[in-house]
Motif scaffolding. Structure first.
Motif, PDB file in Angstrom:
ATOM      1  N   PRO A 365      60.479  80.728  42.547  1.00 45.45           N
ATOM      2  CA  PRO A 365      59.290  79.872  42.643  1.00 45.45           C
ATOM      3  C   PRO A 365      58.460  80.078  43.908  1.00 45.45           C
ATOM      4  O   PRO A 365      58.989  80.204  45.010  1.00 45.45           O
ATOM      5  N   PHE A 366      57.156  80.079  43.702  1.00 44.03           N
ATOM      6  CA  PHE A 366      56.161  80.004  44.772  1.00 44.03           C
ATOM      7  C   PHE A 366      55.470  78.648  44.647  1.00 44.03           C
ATOM      8  O   PHE A 366      55.226  78.172  43.541  1.00 44.03           O
ATOM      9  N   VAL A 367      55.118  78.042  45.814  1.00 41.69           N
ATOM     10  CA  VAL A 367      54.394  76.774  45.798  1.00 41.69           C
ATOM     11  C   VAL A 367      53.256  76.836  46.813  1.00 41.69           C
ATOM     12  O   VAL A 367      53.489  77.103  48.000  1.00 41.69           O
ATOM     13  N   PHE A 368      52.041  76.593  46.344  1.00 42.03           N
ATOM     14  CA  PHE A 368      50.870  76.475  47.210  1.00 42.03           C
ATOM     15  C   PHE A 368      50.433  75.017  47.275  1.00 42.03           C
ATOM     16  O   PHE A 368      50.347  74.343  46.237  1.00 42.03           O
ATOM     17  N   ALA A 369      50.146  74.527  48.474  1.00 42.81           N
ATOM     18  CA  ALA A 369      49.592  73.188  48.668  1.00 42.81           C
ATOM     19  C   ALA A 369      48.184  73.317  49.254  1.00 42.81           C
ATOM     20  O   ALA A 369      47.763  74.403  49.671  1.00 42.81           O
ATOM     21  N   ASP A 370      47.479  72.197  49.271  1.00 39.77           N
ATOM     22  CA  ASP A 370      46.111  72.146  49.811  1.00 39.77           C
ATOM     23  C   ASP A 370      45.214  73.199  49.144  1.00 39.77           C
ATOM     24  O   ASP A 370      44.376  73.842  49.793  1.00 39.77           O
ATOM     25  N   VAL A 371      45.384  73.354  47.850  1.00 34.06           N
ATOM     26  CA  VAL A 371      44.598  74.321  47.096  1.00 34.06           C
ATOM     27  C   VAL A 371      43.236  73.706  46.761  1.00 34.06           C
ATOM     28  O   VAL A 371      43.134  72.536  46.401  1.00 34.06           O
ATOM     29  N   LYS A 372      42.183  74.500  46.912  1.00 30.90           N
ATOM     30  CA  LYS A 372      40.849  74.052  46.521  1.00 30.90           C
ATOM     31  C   LYS A 372      40.690  74.228  45.013  1.00 30.90           C
ATOM     32  O   LYS A 372      40.977  75.296  44.470  1.00 30.90           O
ATOM     33  N   ASN A 373      40.202  73.191  44.357  1.00 34.44           N
ATOM     34  CA  ASN A 373      40.131  73.235  42.902  1.00 34.44           C
ATOM     35  C   ASN A 373      39.157  74.296  42.391  1.00 34.44           C
ATOM     36  O   ASN A 373      39.311  74.794  41.283  1.00 34.44           O
ATOM     37  N   ASP A 374      38.165  74.672  43.213  1.00 29.48           N
ATOM     38  CA  ASP A 374      37.211  75.681  42.782  1.00 29.48           C
ATOM     39  C   ASP A 374      37.614  77.087  43.223  1.00 29.48           C
ATOM     40  O   ASP A 374      36.848  78.038  43.057  1.00 29.48           O
ATOM     41  N   SER A 375      38.808  77.228  43.783  1.00 25.30           N
ATOM     42  CA  SER A 375      39.288  78.549  44.193  1.00 25.30           C
ATOM     43  C   SER A 375      39.664  79.374  42.971  1.00 25.30           C
ATOM     44  O   SER A 375      39.933  78.829  41.890  1.00 25.30           O
ATOM     45  N   GLN A 376      39.703  80.693  43.143  1.00 25.00           N
ATOM     46  CA  GLN A 376      40.139  81.554  42.041  1.00 25.00           C
ATOM     47  C   GLN A 376      41.582  81.262  41.651  1.00 25.00           C
ATOM     48  O   GLN A 376      41.938  81.328  40.474  1.00 25.00           O
ATOM     49  N   LEU A 377      42.415  80.953  42.647  1.00 26.20           N
ATOM     50  CA  LEU A 377      43.819  80.650  42.352  1.00 26.20           C
ATOM     51  C   LEU A 377      43.924  79.470  41.396  1.00 26.20           C
ATOM     52  O   LEU A 377      44.653  79.517  40.403  1.00 26.20           O
ATOM     53  N   ALA A 378      43.187  78.392  41.691  1.00 27.75           N
ATOM     54  CA  ALA A 378      43.258  77.186  40.862  1.00 27.75           C
ATOM     55  C   ALA A 378      42.603  77.394  39.502  1.00 27.75           C
ATOM     56  O   ALA A 378      43.028  76.803  38.509  1.00 27.75           O
ATOM     57  N   GLN A 379      41.583  78.218  39.442  1.00 28.82           N
ATOM     58  CA  GLN A 379      40.830  78.382  38.208  1.00 28.82           C
ATOM     59  C   GLN A 379      41.412  79.443  37.272  1.00 28.82           C
ATOM     60  O   GLN A 379      40.920  79.622  36.162  1.00 28.82           O
ATOM     61  N   SER A 380      42.464  80.130  37.710  1.00 29.11           N
ATOM     62  CA  SER A 380      43.056  81.192  36.902  1.00 29.11           C
ATOM     63  C   SER A 380      44.288  80.693  36.147  1.00 29.11           C
ATOM     64  O   SER A 380      45.011  79.816  36.631  1.00 29.11           O
ATOM     65  N   GLU A 381      44.516  81.272  34.980  1.00 34.89           N
ATOM     66  CA  GLU A 381      45.762  81.029  34.244  1.00 34.89           C
ATOM     67  C   GLU A 381      46.803  81.994  34.813  1.00 34.89           C
ATOM     68  O   GLU A 381      46.787  83.182  34.514  1.00 34.89           O
ATOM     69  N   ILE A 382      47.716  81.483  35.620  1.00 36.08           N
ATOM     70  CA  ILE A 382      48.624  82.347  36.375  1.00 36.08           C
ATOM     71  C   ILE A 382      49.711  82.942  35.498  1.00 36.08           C
ATOM     72  O   ILE A 382      50.081  84.100  35.632  1.00 36.08           O
ATOM     73  N   PHE A 383      50.264  82.169  34.587  1.00 38.73           N
ATOM     74  CA  PHE A 383      51.300  82.626  33.663  1.00 38.73           C
ATOM     75  C   PHE A 383      52.533  83.139  34.413  1.00 38.73           C
ATOM     76  O   PHE A 383      53.104  84.173  34.070  1.00 38.73           O
ATOM     77  N   GLY A 384      52.939  82.395  35.409  1.00 36.23           N
ATOM     78  CA  GLY A 384      54.112  82.762  36.185  1.00 36.23           C
ATOM     79  C   GLY A 384      54.571  81.588  37.036  1.00 36.23           C
ATOM     80  O   GLY A 384      53.947  80.519  37.039  1.00 36.23           O
ATOM     81  N   PRO A 385      55.662  81.746  37.794  1.00 37.78           N
ATOM     82  CA  PRO A 385      56.260  80.624  38.537  1.00 37.78           C
ATOM     83  C   PRO A 385      55.568  80.331  39.862  1.00 37.78           C
ATOM     84  O   PRO A 385      56.187  80.306  40.923  1.00 37.78           O
ATOM     85  N   VAL A 386      54.259  80.121  39.796  1.00 39.74           N
ATOM     86  CA  VAL A 386      53.455  79.829  40.983  1.00 39.74           C
ATOM     87  C   VAL A 386      52.790  78.472  40.785  1.00 39.74           C
ATOM     88  O   VAL A 386      51.955  78.311  39.886  1.00 39.74           O
ATOM     89  N   ALA A 387      53.167  77.496  41.611  1.00 35.02           N
ATOM     90  CA  ALA A 387      52.619  76.146  41.510  1.00 35.02           C
ATOM     91  C   ALA A 387      51.448  75.980  42.464  1.00 35.02           C
ATOM     92  O   ALA A 387      51.475  76.478  43.599  1.00 35.02           O
ATOM     93  N   THR A 388      50.414  75.273  42.017  1.00 31.65           N
ATOM     94  CA  THR A 388      49.279  74.931  42.876  1.00 31.65           C
ATOM     95  C   THR A 388      49.152  73.412  42.911  1.00 31.65           C
ATOM     96  O   THR A 388      49.060  72.767  41.864  1.00 31.65           O
TER      97      THR A 388
END
Length: 485
Positions: A365-388
Motif C-alpha cells: 500500500p501507498f497512501v497520499f494525504a493532503d491531496v488536491k482534488n483537482d490534481s491529476q493524481l486525484a482525477q485519475s483512475e489509479i487501479f492499484g493500491p494507492v490511496a488518496t
C-alpha cells in the motif's frame, strides 16, 4: 468427471483451436509461470460464432420456460460444485486472493440463480390503456437476439456471467470475448459449465482474439443487436461510436473515480474499516474501488493516522495463501502505470505518508494525504493500491469535491444521521451510492451502472432484464375500425 477443454475456442458447441496464427501464453501474474497456451481466433472464427449464435437463438427462444429454468439452475449447481476449482483458477490466472475469489464465485452463483425465473417473464403481454375503447394495446418483452459480450480481466467470472446469464435467460444467444489475460475464468470455464448444464449448442460461444488482428470485427459484425462491454472509458467510448454507426444498442460499464465521504458526525472506527476494505480489496483493481477518501477536517488527522497504521498491517504476497489480502498486479504495464501515479503525486506536492514497495509483482500500500482534488493524481483512475486522502470543511464542500470528476460509477458516505446520509447519497453524481459502507458493493437484484463517463445502461435484476430484451407493441382491434377515407 467432466472432460475439460479450457484452452480451446468454443464455437457452435465444439471445442477447437482458433484459426489465427497467434498462440497466446496465459501466465500467472504472481510468479510469471505459464498456465496454458491458446491458439487464438480470427475474423473468420468471429463470423462463424455469430452465425452459430443466430441459428441457435431462433430455436432457443422457443424452448419452454421450465426447460430454460432447469438448465440455468443446473449451471448454478455445477459452479457451486466446482467452486474450489473456480477459485483456484482465479488465483492462478488473475492474481486474485482467496478472499476476493471466494466473493466473486459466490456472487456469480447468486447471479445465475437470480435469472432462473426470467424465462417466465418473456413473451408475457402487459395490457396498456387505449383512448379507443375498441382497441386493446399489449406490450411484450421479447429476446433481443444475439448479444456480443466483451469482458475484463479483473472480475472475469462475474463480469462475464453478469451479461451471459441474463442474455441466456431471456432467450438471447451469446458470443463472449473475454480478456486474453483471463480466458479461462472469463470464458472457457463458463462455456464448459453451461455446456454441462445442457445449454443447446450455439447459444453460448466463446472466442478469444488479439485486437490488432481482428480490429472492430467483433463490434461491427451485422448479427449482434447488443454489445455489452465492461472496461475502460476510452475503449468504451470507441465501442459506443462503432456500435452507434451500426445502430446497435450498447450496455457499457466503464471507469470510475469513486469517492468515500466521511462527514463530521461519522463513526470513525467504522469509516476506517470501510476505507481499508474499499481501497485495497483486489489490490485496488476494481472499477468501483474507493479512489478518493474525503474526510471532514474534524476527523482528518486522526483518520490519516489510523488509516496508515491499518494499511501497514495488510498481509501481502502469494494470493494462494488464504491469509493474503494484497496479491500481484495483473501485468508489468499496470505496475509501471501505478508507480507512475506515485511519482506524479510526489511531483504535485501531495504528502506521501506511507510509501509502498515493489516485491516481485506485488505492490504494497501507498497512501497520499493532503491531496488536491483537482490534481491529476486525484482525477485519475489509479487501479492499484494507492490511496488518496482529501480534507474538507463542510458537507457542501464534501459533496462538491466528490462530484468534481468526469466519472460517476459508485460513491459512499459515512454519517450517524441516516436520513441525512440518504440525502447526501442522492446528491452524489453516481449510479450507485452507499450510506455507512464503502464503494465496492454488488447484489444480483439491484441496478449496477454509472453516470457521466462511467457508462450507459444497468446490469442486475429487472434492469438487466430490460437491457437484454426488446419491446414489442401489439394492438388488437376488437371491432371494425372506421377510417376517415
Amino acid at each position: 468427471m467432466y472432460v475439460m477443454a479450457l484452452n480451446k475456442q468454443f464455437i457452435d458447441g465444439e471445442w477447437r483451436d482458433g484459426k489465427s496464427a497467434t498462440v497466446y501464453e496465459m501466465t500467472n501474474p504472481y510468479n510469471n509461470q505459464v498456465i496454458d497456451r491458446v491458439k487464438l481466433a480470427n475474423k473468420e472464427d468471429i463470423d462463424e460464432a455469430y452465425r452459430a449464435a443466430q441459428r441457435a437463438q431462433a430455436e432457443w427462444a422457443k424452448v419452454p420456460a421450465e426447460e430454460k429454468r432447469r438448465i440455468i439452475l443446473k449451471a448454478a449447481d455445477i459452479l457451486e460444485r466446482r467452486q474450489k476449482e473456480a477459485i483456484d483458477f482465479l488465483v492462478k490466472e488473475t492474481g486474485s486472493t482467496v478472499i476476493k475469489s471466494t466473493m466473486e464465485v459466490q456472487a456469480t452463483i447468486d447471479l445465475i440463480k437470480e435469472t432462473a425465473n426470467w424465462p417466465d417473464k418473456v413473451g408475457v403481454g402487459q395490457v396498456f390503456p387505449s383512448a379507443d375503447p375498441t382497441k386493446e394495446n399489449l406490450v411484450f418483452r421479447e429476446p433481443a437476439g444475439v448479444v456480443g459480450i466483451i469482458s475484463p480481466w479483473n472480475w472475469p467470472l462475474f463480469l462475464s456471467v453478469r451479461a451471459v446469464a441474463p442474455a441466456v435467460a431471456v432467450g438471447d444467444a451469446v458470443v463472449l470475448k473475454p480478456d486474453l489475460q483471463s480466458q479461462i475464468t472469463g470464458g472457457f470455464l463458463i462455456a464448459e459449465i453451461y455446456e454441462e448444464a445442457g445449454l443447446p449448442k450455439g447459444v453460448l460461444n466463446v472466442i478469444t482474439a488479439d485486437i490488432p488482428e481482428i480490429g472492430d470485427a467483433f463490434i461491427e459484425h451485422p448479427i449482434p443487436r447488443i454489445i455489452s462491454f465492461t472496461g475502460s472509458t476510452a475503449v468504451g467510448r470507441h465501442i459506443g461510436e462503432v456500435a452507434g454507426r451500426n445502430l446497435k444498442r450498447v450496455a457499457l460499464e466503464l471507469g470510475g473515480n469513486s469517492p468515500l465521504v466521511i462527514l463530521e458526525d461519522a463513526d470513525l472506527d467504522a469509516a476506517v474499516d470501510a476505507a481499508i476494505f474499499g481501497k485495497y480489496i483486489h489490490q485496488g483493481q476494481i472499477c468501483m474501488i474507493t479512489n478518493r477518501i474525503l474526510v471532514h477536517r474534524k476527523h482528518y488527522d486522526e483518520f490519516v493516522k489510523r488509516f496508515v497504521e491499518r494499511a501497514k498491517q495488510i498481509p501481502y504476497g502469494d494470493p494462494a495463501d488464504p491469509n493474503v489480502i494484497i496479491g500481484p498486479i495483473i501485468n508489468e504495464r499496470q505496475i509501471e502505470k501505478i508507480l507512475g501515479f506515485v511519482e506524479l503525486g510526489k511531483s504535485e506536492g501531495a504528502k506521501l505518508v506511507l510509501e509502498g514497495q515493489r516485491i516481485g509483482n506485488v505492490l504494497t500500500p501507498f497512501v497520499f494525504a493532503d491531496v488536491k482534488n483537482d490534481s491529476q493524481l486525484a482525477q485519475s483512475e489509479i487501479f492499484g493500491p494507492v490511496a488518496t486522502i482529501i480534507p474538507f470543511d463542510t458537507d457542501e464542500e464534501g459533496i462538491r469535491l466528490a462530484n468534481e470528476t468526469e466519472y460517476g460509477l459508485s460513491a459512499a458516505v459515512f454519517t450517524k444521521d441516516l436520513e441525512h446520509g440518504i440525502d447526501i447519497a442522492r446528491r452524489l453524481e453516481s449510479g450507485m451510492a452507499h450510506v455507512n459502507d464503502q464503494t465496492v458493493n454488488i447484489t444480483p437484484e439491484t441496478p449496477f451502472g454509472g453516470e457521466k463517463f462511467s457508462g450507459l445502461g444497468r446490469y442486475g435484476g429487472e434492469f438487466a432484464f430490460e437491457e437484454f430484451t426488446t419491446v414489442k407493441w401489439v394492438s388488437v382491434q376488437k371491432e371494425r375500425r372506421q377510417f376517415p377515407f
